[in-house]
Scaffold this motif. Structure first.
Motif, PDB file in Angstrom:
ATOM      1  N   LEU A  41      16.310   0.125 -11.979  1.00 27.75           N
ATOM      2  CA  LEU A  41      14.875   0.560 -12.183  1.00 27.75           C
ATOM      3  C   LEU A  41      14.758  -1.660 -12.340  1.00 27.75           C
ATOM      4  CD1 LEU A  41      12.816   1.435 -13.634  1.00 27.75           C
ATOM      5  CD2 LEU A  41      13.939   1.308 -15.754  1.00 27.75           C
ATOM      6  N   ALA A  42      15.940  -2.312 -12.756  1.00 31.60           N
ATOM      7  CA  ALA A  42      15.510  -3.669 -12.791  1.00 31.60           C
ATOM      8  C   ALA A  42      15.333  -4.230 -11.675  1.00 31.60           C
ATOM      9  CB  ALA A  42      16.533  -4.346 -13.489  1.00 31.60           C
ATOM     10  N   ARG A  43      15.696  -3.861 -10.411  1.00 30.66           N
ATOM     11  CA  ARG A  43      15.539  -4.576  -9.206  1.00 30.66           C
ATOM     12  C   ARG A  43      14.229  -4.235  -8.210  1.00 30.66           C
ATOM     13  NH1 ARG A  43      20.641  -3.159  -8.395  1.00 30.66           N
ATOM     14  NH2 ARG A  43      19.575  -1.190  -7.102  1.00 30.66           N
ATOM     15  N   VAL A  44      13.693  -2.929  -8.892  1.00 35.47           N
ATOM     16  CA  VAL A  44      12.710  -2.497  -8.305  1.00 35.47           C
ATOM     17  C   VAL A  44      10.979  -2.977  -9.978  1.00 35.47           C
ATOM     18  CG1 VAL A  44      10.903   0.278  -8.616  1.00 35.47           C
ATOM     19  CG2 VAL A  44      12.843  -0.451  -7.627  1.00 35.47           C
ATOM     20  N   GLU A  45      11.415  -2.927 -11.134  1.00 37.29           N
ATOM     21  CA  GLU A  45      10.660  -3.558 -11.402  1.00 37.29           C
ATOM     22  C   GLU A  45      10.096  -5.712 -11.157  1.00 37.29           C
ATOM     23  OE1 GLU A  45      12.067  -2.641 -15.431  1.00 37.29           O
ATOM     24  OE2 GLU A  45      10.735  -1.330 -15.623  1.00 37.29           O
ATOM     25  N   ALA A  46      11.480  -6.342 -11.021  1.00 34.44           N
ATOM     26  CA  ALA A  46      11.588  -7.622 -10.358  1.00 34.44           C
ATOM     27  C   ALA A  46      10.537  -7.059  -8.594  1.00 34.44           C
ATOM     28  CB  ALA A  46      12.331  -7.557 -10.159  1.00 34.44           C
ATOM     29  N   ARG A  47      11.223  -6.889  -8.496  1.00 36.44           N
ATOM     30  CA  ARG A  47      10.086  -6.918  -6.869  1.00 36.44           C
ATOM     31  C   ARG A  47       8.064  -6.370  -6.683  1.00 36.44           C
ATOM     32  NH1 ARG A  47      12.835  -3.100  -3.135  1.00 36.44           N
ATOM     33  NH2 ARG A  47      10.468  -3.575  -2.173  1.00 36.44           N
ATOM     34  N   GLY A  48       8.134  -5.694  -8.113  1.00 36.55           N
ATOM     35  CA  GLY A  48       6.367  -4.586  -8.495  1.00 36.55           C
ATOM     36  C   GLY A  48       6.085  -6.124  -8.860  1.00 36.55           C
ATOM     37  N   ARG A  49       6.572  -6.821  -9.746  1.00 36.58           N
ATOM     38  CA  ARG A  49       6.212  -7.940 -10.462  1.00 36.58           C
ATOM     39  C   ARG A  49       5.860  -9.236  -9.016  1.00 36.58           C
ATOM     40  NH1 ARG A  49       9.558  -7.742 -14.423  1.00 36.58           N
ATOM     41  NH2 ARG A  49      11.469  -8.521 -13.028  1.00 36.58           N
ATOM     42  N   LYS A  50       6.464  -9.467  -8.255  1.00 32.14           N
ATOM     43  CA  LYS A  50       6.546  -9.918  -6.651  1.00 32.14           C
ATOM     44  C   LYS A  50       5.708 -10.041  -5.622  1.00 32.14           C
ATOM     45  CE  LYS A  50      10.896 -12.101  -7.615  1.00 32.14           C
ATOM     46  NZ  LYS A  50      11.764 -12.529  -6.797  1.00 32.14           N
ATOM     47  N   GLU A  51       5.241  -8.452  -5.807  1.00 33.23           N
ATOM     48  CA  GLU A  51       4.645  -8.101  -5.024  1.00 33.23           C
ATOM     49  C   GLU A  51       3.037  -8.648  -4.902  1.00 33.23           C
ATOM     50  OE1 GLU A  51       3.873  -7.012  -1.094  1.00 33.23           O
ATOM     51  OE2 GLU A  51       6.056  -6.183  -2.077  1.00 33.23           O
ATOM     52  N   ARG A  52       2.889  -8.826  -3.671  1.00 30.27           N
ATOM     53  CA  ARG A  52       0.727  -9.121  -3.668  1.00 30.27           C
ATOM     54  C   ARG A  52       0.048  -7.773  -3.190  1.00 30.27           C
ATOM     55  NH1 ARG A  52       0.398 -13.894  -5.512  1.00 30.27           N
ATOM     56  NH2 ARG A  52       1.999 -15.561  -5.214  1.00 30.27           N
ATOM     57  N   GLN A  53       0.200  -6.839  -2.239  1.00 33.76           N
ATOM     58  CA  GLN A  53       0.015  -5.984  -1.793  1.00 33.76           C
ATOM     59  C   GLN A  53      -0.483  -4.951  -2.769  1.00 33.76           C
ATOM     60  OE1 GLN A  53       1.025  -5.135   2.022  1.00 33.76           O
ATOM     61  NE2 GLN A  53       0.763  -7.287   2.658  1.00 33.76           N
ATOM     62  N   VAL A  54      -1.505  -4.634  -2.771  1.00 33.41           N
ATOM     63  CA  VAL A  54      -1.729  -2.963  -4.154  1.00 33.41           C
ATOM     64  C   VAL A  54      -1.132  -2.372  -4.137  1.00 33.41           C
ATOM     65  CG1 VAL A  54      -3.684  -1.972  -5.333  1.00 33.41           C
ATOM     66  CG2 VAL A  54      -3.798  -4.853  -4.865  1.00 33.41           C
ATOM     67  N   ALA A  55      -0.654  -1.912  -2.447  1.00 30.86           N
ATOM     68  CA  ALA A  55      -0.607  -0.368  -2.230  1.00 30.86           C
ATOM     69  C   ALA A  55       0.932  -0.781  -2.125  1.00 30.86           C
ATOM     70  CB  ALA A  55      -1.081   0.159  -0.031  1.00 30.86           C
ATOM     71  N   ARG A  56       1.593  -1.526  -2.650  1.00 33.97           N
ATOM     72  CA  ARG A  56       3.158  -1.457  -2.400  1.00 33.97           C
ATOM     73  C   ARG A  56       3.133  -1.814  -3.601  1.00 33.97           C
ATOM     74  NH1 ARG A  56       5.210  -6.118   2.157  1.00 33.97           N
ATOM     75  NH2 ARG A  56       3.813  -4.786   4.114  1.00 33.97           N
ATOM     76  N   LYS A  57       2.556  -2.263  -4.417  1.00 32.92           N
ATOM     77  CA  LYS A  57       2.885  -2.523  -5.783  1.00 32.92           C
ATOM     78  C   LYS A  57       3.076  -1.008  -6.672  1.00 32.92           C
ATOM     79  CE  LYS A  57       2.031  -6.013  -8.923  1.00 32.92           C
ATOM     80  NZ  LYS A  57       1.075  -7.872  -9.162  1.00 32.92           N
ATOM     81  N   ASN A  58       1.776  -1.069  -5.927  1.00 36.18           N
ATOM     82  CA  ASN A  58       1.280   1.325  -7.054  1.00 36.18           C
ATOM     83  C   ASN A  58       2.392   1.734  -5.780  1.00 36.18           C
ATOM     84  OD1 ASN A  58      -0.802   0.541  -8.438  1.00 36.18           O
ATOM     85  ND2 ASN A  58      -1.777   1.417  -6.215  1.00 36.18           N
ATOM     86  N   ALA A  59       3.281   1.730  -5.042  1.00 38.28           N
ATOM     87  CA  ALA A  59       4.798   2.550  -4.999  1.00 38.28           C
ATOM     88  C   ALA A  59       5.697   1.926  -5.158  1.00 38.28           C
ATOM     89  CB  ALA A  59       4.971   2.425  -2.838  1.00 38.28           C
ATOM     90  N   LEU A  60       6.097   0.955  -5.276  1.00 41.32           N
ATOM     91  CA  LEU A  60       6.806   0.602  -6.702  1.00 41.32           C
ATOM     92  C   LEU A  60       6.752   1.149  -8.037  1.00 41.32           C
ATOM     93  CD1 LEU A  60       7.488  -2.961  -5.017  1.00 41.32           C
ATOM     94  CD2 LEU A  60       9.198  -1.137  -4.793  1.00 41.32           C
ATOM     95  N   PHE A  61       5.236   0.667  -8.507  1.00 37.07           N
ATOM     96  CA  PHE A  61       5.288   1.270  -9.722  1.00 37.07           C
ATOM     97  C   PHE A  61       5.990   2.658  -9.948  1.00 37.07           C
ATOM     98  CE2 PHE A  61       2.516   3.356 -12.863  1.00 37.07           C
ATOM     99  CZ  PHE A  61       2.169   2.505 -14.258  1.00 37.07           C
ATOM    100  N   ASP A  62       4.851   3.255  -9.406  1.00 37.29           N
ATOM    101  CA  ASP A  62       5.540   5.546  -8.727  1.00 37.29           C
ATOM    102  C   ASP A  62       7.030   4.963  -9.088  1.00 37.29           C
ATOM    103  OD1 ASP A  62       3.066   5.730  -8.943  1.00 37.29           O
ATOM    104  OD2 ASP A  62       3.169   6.590  -6.918  1.00 37.29           O
ATOM    105  N   LYS A  63       7.667   4.498  -8.115  1.00 35.35           N
ATOM    106  CA  LYS A  63       9.371   4.521  -8.076  1.00 35.35           C
ATOM    107  C   LYS A  63       9.946   3.548  -9.498  1.00 35.35           C
ATOM    108  CE  LYS A  63      13.508   4.785  -5.738  1.00 35.35           C
ATOM    109  NZ  LYS A  63      14.150   5.241  -4.844  1.00 35.35           N
ATOM    110  N   ALA A  64       9.102   3.143  -9.965  1.00 33.22           N
ATOM    111  CA  ALA A  64       9.780   2.778 -11.311  1.00 33.22           C
ATOM    112  C   ALA A  64       9.560   4.076 -12.512  1.00 33.22           C
ATOM    113  CB  ALA A  64       9.522   1.625 -11.915  1.00 33.22           C
ATOM    114  N   LYS A  65       9.014   4.336 -12.405  1.00 32.54           N
ATOM    115  CA  LYS A  65       8.334   5.875 -13.219  1.00 32.54           C
ATOM    116  C   LYS A  65       8.975   6.652 -13.438  1.00 32.54           C
ATOM    117  CE  LYS A  65       4.056   7.504 -13.671  1.00 32.54           C
ATOM    118  NZ  LYS A  65       2.670   7.792 -13.616  1.00 32.54           N
TER     119      LYS A  65
END
Length: 74
Positions: A41-65
């Motif tokens: 979860l910590a890795r996914v949230e860190a990647r989500g904060r760094k990600e610029r593309q909206v689609a990837r950011k949303n996918a990482l947010f879903d994975k974190a949830k």
């Protein structure tokens, strides 16, 4: 004899007298799985904060949830 061993091991490892439903081995496995989920979860949230593309950011947010739900179940 197994109950006595579980009680002693629980006192040493967890500082309590143990659980009627779970053995020390089961509790240890659950703790290990919980730690792994929290690390992921910590890795996914860190990647989500760094990600610029909206689609990837949303996918990482879903994975974190999803990971947060799994952690809550354990």
């Amino acid at each position: 004899m197994d109950e006595v061993w579980d009680s002693i091991a629980s006192q040493v490892a967890y500082g309590d007298t143990g659980s009627e439903t779970a053995t020390v081995d089961e509790r240890f496995a659950a703790d290990a799985k919980l730690k792994a989920l929290r690390d992921e979860l910590a890795r996914v949230e860190a990647r989500g904060r760094k990600e610029r593309q909206v689609a990837r950011k949303n996918a990482l947010f879903d994975k974190a949830k999803q990971l947060k739900r799994q952690i809550a179940v354990i």
